[in-house]
Scaffold this motif. Structure first.
Motif, PDB file in Angstrom:
ATOM      1  N   ARG A 280       0.840  -1.203   0.000  1.00 16.93           N
ATOM      2  CA  ARG A 280       0.000   0.000   0.000  1.00 16.93           C
ATOM      3  C   ARG A 280       0.873   1.249   0.000  1.00 16.93           C
ATOM      4  N   GLY A 281       1.922   1.219   0.793  1.00 20.78           N
ATOM      5  CA  GLY A 281       2.840   2.360   0.839  1.00 20.78           C
ATOM      6  C   GLY A 281       3.521   2.611  -0.487  1.00 20.78           C
ATOM      7  N   VAL A 282       3.919   1.546  -1.173  1.00 15.43           N
ATOM      8  CA  VAL A 282       4.566   1.686  -2.482  1.00 15.43           C
ATOM      9  C   VAL A 282       3.606   2.329  -3.478  1.00 15.43           C
ATOM     10  N   GLU A 283       2.374   1.837  -3.527  1.00 23.15           N
ATOM     11  CA  GLU A 283       1.381   2.371  -4.463  1.00 23.15           C
ATOM     12  C   GLU A 283       1.127   3.857  -4.214  1.00 23.15           C
ATOM     13  N   GLU A 284       0.917   4.222  -2.953  1.00 15.73           N
ATOM     14  CA  GLU A 284       0.595   5.613  -2.646  1.00 15.73           C
ATOM     15  C   GLU A 284       1.800   6.526  -2.856  1.00 15.73           C
ATOM     16  N   THR A 285       2.985   6.031  -2.575  1.00 13.13           N
ATOM     17  CA  THR A 285       4.191   6.843  -2.763  1.00 13.13           C
ATOM     18  C   THR A 285       4.453   7.086  -4.243  1.00 13.13           C
ATOM     19  N   LEU A 286       4.344   6.049  -5.056  1.00 14.81           N
ATOM     20  CA  LEU A 286       4.551   6.218  -6.493  1.00 14.81           C
ATOM     21  C   LEU A 286       3.526   7.188  -7.084  1.00 14.81           C
ATOM     22  N   ALA A 287       2.297   7.132  -6.596  1.00 17.38           N
ATOM     23  CA  ALA A 287       1.262   8.043  -7.095  1.00 17.38           C
ATOM     24  C   ALA A 287       1.547   9.490  -6.707  1.00 17.38           C
ATOM     25  N   PHE A 288       2.288   9.693  -5.621  1.00 19.17           N
ATOM     26  CA  PHE A 288       2.605  11.037  -5.125  1.00 19.17           C
ATOM     27  C   PHE A 288       3.756  11.682  -5.887  1.00 19.17           C
ATOM     28  N   ILE A 289       4.673  10.882  -6.394  1.00 23.20           N
ATOM     29  CA  ILE A 289       5.918  11.396  -6.981  1.00 23.20           C
ATOM     30  C   ILE A 289       5.643  12.176  -8.260  1.00 23.20           C
ATOM     31  N   LYS A 304       3.445   8.516   5.917  1.00 19.24           N
ATOM     32  CA  LYS A 304       2.019   8.779   6.096  1.00 19.24           C
ATOM     33  C   LYS A 304       1.187   7.592   5.622  1.00 19.24           C
ATOM     34  N   ALA A 305       1.605   6.970   4.522  1.00 19.07           N
ATOM     35  CA  ALA A 305       0.864   5.844   3.962  1.00 19.07           C
ATOM     36  C   ALA A 305       0.844   4.637   4.890  1.00 19.07           C
ATOM     37  N   ILE A 306       1.906   4.436   5.683  1.00 22.66           N
ATOM     38  CA  ILE A 306       1.973   3.255   6.552  1.00 22.66           C
ATOM     39  C   ILE A 306       1.705   3.601   8.018  1.00 22.66           C
ATOM     40  N   GLU A 307       1.299   4.834   8.262  1.00 19.22           N
ATOM     41  CA  GLU A 307       1.070   5.302   9.632  1.00 19.22           C
ATOM     42  C   GLU A 307       0.051   4.420  10.355  1.00 19.22           C
ATOM     43  N   GLY A 308       0.384   4.057  11.589  1.00 22.26           N
ATOM     44  CA  GLY A 308      -0.515   3.265  12.413  1.00 22.26           C
ATOM     45  C   GLY A 308      -0.462   1.772  12.153  1.00 22.26           C
ATOM     46  N   SER A 309       0.363   1.340  11.207  1.00 26.14           N
ATOM     47  CA  SER A 309       0.420  -0.085  10.855  1.00 26.14           C
ATOM     48  C   SER A 309       1.336  -0.891  11.772  1.00 26.14           C
ATOM     49  N   ILE A 350      15.479   6.552  -9.905  1.00 29.00           N
ATOM     50  CA  ILE A 350      15.553   6.299  -8.470  1.00 29.00           C
ATOM     51  C   ILE A 350      15.044   4.897  -8.155  1.00 29.00           C
ATOM     52  N   HIS A 351      15.656   4.264  -7.171  1.00 27.41           N
ATOM     53  CA  HIS A 351      15.211   2.964  -6.676  1.00 27.41           C
ATOM     54  C   HIS A 351      14.434   3.181  -5.383  1.00 27.41           C
ATOM     55  N   LEU A 352      13.111   3.009  -5.442  1.00 25.98           N
ATOM     56  CA  LEU A 352      12.260   3.065  -4.255  1.00 25.98           C
ATOM     57  C   LEU A 352      12.382   1.715  -3.563  1.00 25.98           C
ATOM     58  N   PHE A 363      10.991  -8.492   4.629  1.00 20.21           N
ATOM     59  CA  PHE A 363      10.127  -8.396   3.453  1.00 20.21           C
ATOM     60  C   PHE A 363      10.648  -7.284   2.554  1.00 20.21           C
ATOM     61  N   GLU A 364      10.720  -7.571   1.247  1.00 17.30           N
ATOM     62  CA  GLU A 364      11.177  -6.576   0.280  1.00 17.30           C
ATOM     63  C   GLU A 364      10.261  -6.562  -0.944  1.00 17.30           C
ATOM     64  N   ASN A 365       9.928  -5.382  -1.391  1.00 14.92           N
ATOM     65  CA  ASN A 365       9.206  -5.198  -2.651  1.00 14.92           C
ATOM     66  C   ASN A 365       9.524  -3.793  -3.152  1.00 14.92           C
ATOM     67  N   SER A 366      10.521  -3.682  -4.002  1.00 15.93           N
ATOM     68  CA  SER A 366      10.998  -2.362  -4.431  1.00 15.93           C
ATOM     69  C   SER A 366      10.533  -2.049  -5.845  1.00 15.93           C
ATOM     70  N   GLU A 367      10.687  -0.774  -6.238  1.00 20.33           N
ATOM     71  CA  GLU A 367      10.352  -0.353  -7.592  1.00 20.33           C
ATOM     72  C   GLU A 367      11.348   0.714  -8.064  1.00 20.33           C
ATOM     73  N   PRO A 368      12.117   0.437  -9.107  1.00 17.17           N
ATOM     74  CA  PRO A 368      12.926   1.484  -9.746  1.00 17.17           C
ATOM     75  C   PRO A 368      12.019   2.309 -10.652  1.00 17.17           C
ATOM     76  N   PHE A 369      12.234   3.621 -10.679  1.00 16.70           N
ATOM     77  CA  PHE A 369      11.355   4.452 -11.495  1.00 16.70           C
ATOM     78  C   PHE A 369      12.098   5.625 -12.118  1.00 16.70           C
ATOM     79  N   LEU A 370      11.489   6.153 -13.169  1.00 15.42           N
ATOM     80  CA  LEU A 370      11.962   7.347 -13.872  1.00 15.42           C
ATOM     81  C   LEU A 370      11.029   8.502 -13.534  1.00 15.42           C
ATOM     82  N   VAL A 371      11.591   9.641 -13.136  1.00 20.58           N
ATOM     83  CA  VAL A 371      10.784  10.835 -12.946  1.00 20.58           C
ATOM     84  C   VAL A 371      10.470  11.411 -14.322  1.00 20.58           C
ATOM     85  N   THR A 372       9.180  11.588 -14.616  1.00 18.68           N
ATOM     86  CA  THR A 372       8.745  12.088 -15.918  1.00 18.68           C
ATOM     87  C   THR A 372       8.285  13.545 -15.788  1.00 18.68           C
ATOM     88  N   ASP A 373       7.776  14.092 -16.858  1.00 16.48           N
ATOM     89  CA  ASP A 373       7.304  15.482 -16.837  1.00 16.48           C
ATOM     90  C   ASP A 373       6.071  15.658 -15.962  1.00 16.48           C
TER      91      ASP A 373
END
Length: 389
Positions: A280-289, A304-309, A350-352, A363-373
């Motif tokens: 859930r944190g990965v999804e919300e973070t990628l959507a924010f970038i 913030k995405a994982i707060e209280g977990s 960047i490697h998230l 536990f690991e689940n990472s995502e490398p990404f490109l910052v776009t326009d």
């Protein structure tokens, strides 16, 4: 050459602009990834001292290195023969003679001995003796710490670099699929690691791969509580095994890393809860970038995405990636963590990496990404979940 010479000229121009801003007139580069970035040099020769001398008043960098590697510089760089300066073999691992004396000779030869000198003081290839030798040989030079100066020039990728990283991503997907398929009950962990190496170097039908800067990180069971352990060479996989995979694809030294978690059987509830939180944190973070946000704001959005977990990640959330050599595929520039106010810009890669290491499992689940326009684009397409076998 994997890039047009005009691109190397542009990289050198940006490097010199950074030198000017930092009041550096002569720069000694020792990081092999920076050597590769500025000239194309690509050899497994960094176990001895080698580097570049970049001067504001010279059009080309000067390559210097071991004599037997001089032809490698002629073959892999855009430099003219006059810019390739090999040193004699008695400089190699000699307690009475140091290659930085040879570099000092080059500096004096060009009349630069009274200019301001920058060195990459904090990297794996520039030692205390390097600094002492330069200081003793060139007492009139003011020596400045230029660590990561070239690294920061590299942080925004060109279209050609992005193309190679996307190709590396295709190799990475193949590597990860190979690793997952190799984790079966009764299989040797070392055999799975061998399959990973084979997949990484052979690549796909479309793109060949290359050797990785980091060995395959693939610990099992209690070893998953640690961030950087490899496989157990004496062990075979068994039912109930938990395996972390931190692997990569490589294309012309450009790395695309990816992490996933494998379980043989039905994952326990505690692992599934952590996985759900992280995903859930990965999804919300990628959507924010998006361009304009800072590195620390990205990390804050994750928290913030994982707060209280109950899931806690005290280490950084990610880092810049690109071309590199052992021992690291990170670029040593921006980090996704509190206090890093680097503004994200299009072309950054960047490697998230939200790795979680508890006292009894990881536990690991990472995502490398490109910052776009307009946001960000993950490099890889691979299932985000606990992968079961």
């Amino acid at each position: 050459m994997y890039f047009e010479i005009s691109e190397f000229h542009e990289r050198l121009k940006k490097t010199k602009e950074s030198m000017l801003r930092n009041k550096i007139e002569v720069l000694v580069v020792s990081d092999p990834a920076n050597m590769n970035y500025l000239t194309g040099y690509d050899g497994w020769s960094f176990y001895v001292h080698q580097g570049l001398v970049v001067a504001l008043d010279r059009d080309e960098p000067l390559w210097w290195g071991r004599g037997m590697d001089g032809n490698g510089a002629k073959l892999t760089t855009w430099l003219s023969p006059d810019s390739i300066r090999p040193y004699a073999d008695d400089y190699v691992q000699n307690v009475f003679r140091h290659p930085m004396s040879f570099v000092a000779d080059i500096i004096r030869e060009h009349g630069w001995e009274r200019k301001n000198l920058g060195v990459e003081a904090d990297n794996y290839w520039f030692t205390g003796k390097c600094l002492r030798t330069l200081s003793e040989e060139l007492p009139s030079m003011e020596i400045t710490d230029a660590t990561s100066l070239v690294n920061w020039v590299r942080v925004i990728k060109s279209p050609a670099e992005i193309r190679y990283m996307k190709q590396a991503a295709r190799v990475c997907e193949h590597v990860m699929e190979t690793a997952v398929n190799s984790i079966t009950t009764g299989a040797r962990e070392s055999s799975a690691a061998a399959n990973v190496y084979h997949a990484c170097i052979t690549g796909t039908d479309e793109f060949t791969g290359d050797h990785p800067a980091i060995f395959p990180i693939m610990p099992s069971n209690e070893r998953t509580t640690c961030a950087h352990l490899g496989w157990d060479p004496e062990r075979k996989y068994a039912p109930g095994d938990l395996v972390l995979l931190e692997l990569c694809g490589v294309r012309f030294r450009y790395h695309c890393p990816l992490s996933r978690t494998v379980y043989i059987g039905t994952p326990p509830e505690k692992l599934r809860k952590v996985a759900d939180t992280v995903l859930r944190g990965v999804e919300e973070t990628l959507a924010f970038i998006r361009p304009g946000v800072t590195a620390e704001e990205v990390e804050a959005r994750w928290r913030k995405a994982i707060e209280g977990s109950g899931v806690v990640k005290p280490s950084r959330l990610g880092y810049s990636i690109g071309a590199n050599y052992v021992p690291d595929w990170g670029e040593h520039t921006l980090s996704l963590r509190p206090g890093d106010k680097t503004v994200l810009k299009p072309g950054m890669t960047i490697h998230l990496m939200p790795g979680i290491w508890e006292d009894d499992f990881g536990f690991e689940n990472s995502e490398p990404f490109l910052v776009t326009d307009t946001g960000c684009e993950p490099f890889c397409s691979f299932p985000r979940k606990i992968l079961t076998r």
